[in-house]
Design a protein around this motif. Structure first.
Motif, mmCIF file in Angstrom:
data_model
loop_
_atom_site.group_PDB
_atom_site.id
_atom_site.type_symbol
_atom_site.label_atom_id
_atom_site.label_comp_id
_atom_site.label_asym_id
_atom_site.label_seq_id
_atom_site.Cartn_x
_atom_site.Cartn_y
_atom_site.Cartn_z
ATOM 1 N N LYS A 221 0.829 -1.214 0.000
ATOM 2 C CA LYS A 221 0.000 0.000 0.000
ATOM 3 C C LYS A 221 0.861 1.260 0.000
ATOM 4 C CE LYS A 221 -3.854 -2.136 2.421
ATOM 5 N NZ LYS A 221 -4.545 -2.239 3.722
ATOM 6 N N GLU B 298 2.489 1.811 -3.435
ATOM 7 C CA GLU B 298 1.571 1.794 -4.576
ATOM 8 C C GLU B 298 1.776 3.038 -5.455
ATOM 9 O OE1 GLU B 298 -2.949 0.367 -4.761
ATOM 10 O OE2 GLU B 298 -2.648 2.201 -3.612
ATOM 11 N N ASP B 299 1.884 2.816 -6.737
ATOM 12 C CA ASP B 299 2.060 3.877 -7.744
ATOM 13 C C ASP B 299 3.461 4.489 -7.789
ATOM 14 O OD1 ASP B 299 -0.623 3.585 -8.574
ATOM 15 O OD2 ASP B 299 -1.293 5.069 -7.090
ATOM 16 N N ILE B 300 4.343 4.141 -6.840
ATOM 17 C CA ILE B 300 5.705 4.686 -6.879
ATOM 18 C C ILE B 300 6.769 3.595 -6.874
ATOM 19 C CG2 ILE B 300 5.128 6.930 -5.863
ATOM 20 C CD1 ILE B 300 6.208 5.852 -3.183
#
Length: 112
Positions: free
Chosen positions: A72, A75-77
């Motif tokens: 979490k 996430e996205d990085i």
């Protein structure tokens, strides 16, 4: 020395970023050590190694699954995974990486 001087504590959580680097294996060993400290239940250690940031996390409590938390938070990085008690992760593109925001993201996830 850097671990002792730079670890930030929030409730039962310890976080440390090694800006000058730290080997992945040593990160895990140090995370295990920090987890032995009284009143620490979750540890996140991270280090800038080459052009990546490596993460090592440890958990001593069931409600904080280390693998889920690191997934979490990154996430996205970046990406992460592992087990409920220990996990690792990496951010490959550190061009816009703000470690203070990442630290706050871990705190937020663990607070919910």
């Amino acid at each position: 020395k850097e671990l002792i001087e730079n670890t930030q504590y929030h409730d039962r959580i310890a976080f440390c970023y090694f800006s000058e680097g730290c080997g992945q294996n040593l990160l895990g060993i140090l995370a295990d050590y920090v987890l032995t400290l009284i009143e620490i239940d979750f540890v996140v250690l991270c280090a800038k190694n080459d052009q990546k940031i490596n993460f090592s996390s440890r958990s001593e409590v069931l409600e904080w699954d280390a693998s889920s938390v690191i997934q979490k938070a990154l996430e996205d990085i970046g990406f992460g995974g592992g087990h409920a008690e220990m996990a690792g992760g990496v951010i490959n593109d550190i061009s816009n990486c703000d470690m203070e925001l990442i630290h706050k993201k871990f705190i937020s996830i663990l607070g919910n």
